[in-house]
Structures are given as C-alpha cells and as structure tokens.
Design a protein around this motif. Structure first.
Motif, mmCIF file in Angstrom:
data_model
loop_
_atom_site.group_PDB
_atom_site.id
_atom_site.type_symbol
_atom_site.label_atom_id
_atom_site.label_comp_id
_atom_site.label_asym_id
_atom_site.label_seq_id
_atom_site.Cartn_x
_atom_site.Cartn_y
_atom_site.Cartn_z
ATOM 1 N N LYS A 70 0.769 -1.169 -0.170
ATOM 2 C CA LYS A 70 0.078 0.028 0.091
ATOM 3 C C LYS A 70 1.017 1.182 -0.053
ATOM 4 O O LYS A 70 2.223 1.329 0.578
ATOM 5 C CB LYS A 70 -0.947 -0.188 1.256
ATOM 6 N N VAL A 71 0.355 2.425 -0.409
ATOM 7 C CA VAL A 71 0.945 3.691 -0.218
ATOM 8 C C VAL A 71 0.937 4.060 1.030
ATOM 9 O O VAL A 71 -0.075 4.311 1.626
ATOM 10 C CB VAL A 71 0.411 4.723 -1.406
ATOM 11 N N SER A 76 5.867 7.599 1.830
ATOM 12 C CA SER A 76 5.923 7.160 0.381
ATOM 13 C C SER A 76 6.457 8.427 -0.583
ATOM 14 O O SER A 76 5.606 9.350 -0.325
ATOM 15 C CB SER A 76 4.670 6.400 -0.190
ATOM 16 N N ASN A 79 3.690 9.729 -3.344
ATOM 17 C CA ASN A 79 2.206 8.788 -3.386
ATOM 18 C C ASN A 79 2.148 7.609 -4.511
ATOM 19 O O ASN A 79 0.985 7.360 -4.814
ATOM 20 C CB ASN A 79 1.036 9.592 -3.234
ATOM 21 N N GLU A 80 3.067 7.289 -5.002
ATOM 22 C CA GLU A 80 3.300 6.132 -5.765
ATOM 23 C C GLU A 80 3.989 4.946 -5.418
ATOM 24 O O GLU A 80 3.929 4.008 -5.903
ATOM 25 C CB GLU A 80 3.734 6.475 -7.262
ATOM 26 N N ASP A 81 4.854 5.030 -4.422
ATOM 27 C CA ASP A 81 5.729 4.178 -3.713
ATOM 28 C C ASP A 81 4.893 3.253 -2.731
ATOM 29 O O ASP A 81 4.943 3.628 -1.798
ATOM 30 C CB ASP A 81 6.895 4.950 -3.218
ATOM 31 N N GLU A 82 4.674 2.130 -3.167
ATOM 32 C CA GLU A 82 4.031 1.129 -2.352
ATOM 33 C C GLU A 82 4.908 0.546 -1.571
ATOM 34 O O GLU A 82 5.958 0.257 -1.823
ATOM 35 C CB GLU A 82 3.141 0.205 -3.315
#
Length: 116
Positions: A70-71, A76, A79-82
């Motif tokens: 999940k982010v 993160s 807001n794209e780095d899970e």
C-alpha cells in the motif's frame, strides 16, 4: 444531579470555579451555592479509539498479522511508492457499522486507518 434550592427556580446546578473555589451554580437563575460535603464533582473523558489500538509487536519484532502492499501517507514519495503494511480490523464504532481497517507501515511504523 442537584437542583437550585430557590423556591421559584429549581434549575439544574453545574460545577464552576469562582475565585479558585468550587461552587455549584444554577444554569437558569445564576444563584451560586457553596459546595459542601454532599457534592461530588467528577469529569468524564470520551474514549478515543486510537488509545485502544493493538500496535504492539511480538517477540523479536515479528508480527503474525497479514500484510499487503500500500502507499504509506507518511514515507511514500510522490504517493506512488507502495510499501509493505501489516493490517488488522477492529470494531471502533457501534456494532451496526463496519469495522475499521488499520495499516502499519513496516518501513516507518506509521499507523493509519480506513473506513468502509
């Protein structure tokens, strides 16, 4: 619950501090009654569901909770780095509401929640 002793009033007495001294004051007429041994003033604190969270880990910081990617709102980037998160559910509202889902980021330890 105490009520005003004034014959014409009978309003509800509430606790107040006047000149550093606790007194009971009528909400309707404003009459001040001294606090004697018969009054007891208590405060209640509304419970915060976050105080009850089970965020403790087991021995050796190993958790048995399921995980998901999940982010993380805290660590993160863009807001794209899970990141890998542990998750669990608790009933924090009334029983006719769905449970709250909690996520704990394994990188930074941030705990955040989602409602259905």
């Amino acid at each position: 619950m105490e009520f005003c002793k004034d014959e014409d009033c009978g309003g509800l007495l509430v606790s107040e501090k006047v000149d550093g001294e606790s007194v009971m004051k009528c909400r309707d007429c404003g009459t001040v009654h001294d606090v004697d041994g018969s009054y007891r003033v208590t405060e209640t604190k509304e419970e915060d569901p976050m105080d009850r969270l089970n965020v403790n880990e087991g021995a050796n910081n190993e958790s048995t909770r399921p995980t998901t990617n999940k982010v993380c709102p805290k660590c993160s980037s863009d807001n794209e780095d899970e990141k890998e998160h542990e998750w669990w559910m608790e009933q924090t509202r009334s029983s006719d509401e769905p449970p709250t889902r909690f996520y704990k980021c394994r990188d930074c330890g941030n705990v955040h929640k989602e409602y259905d």
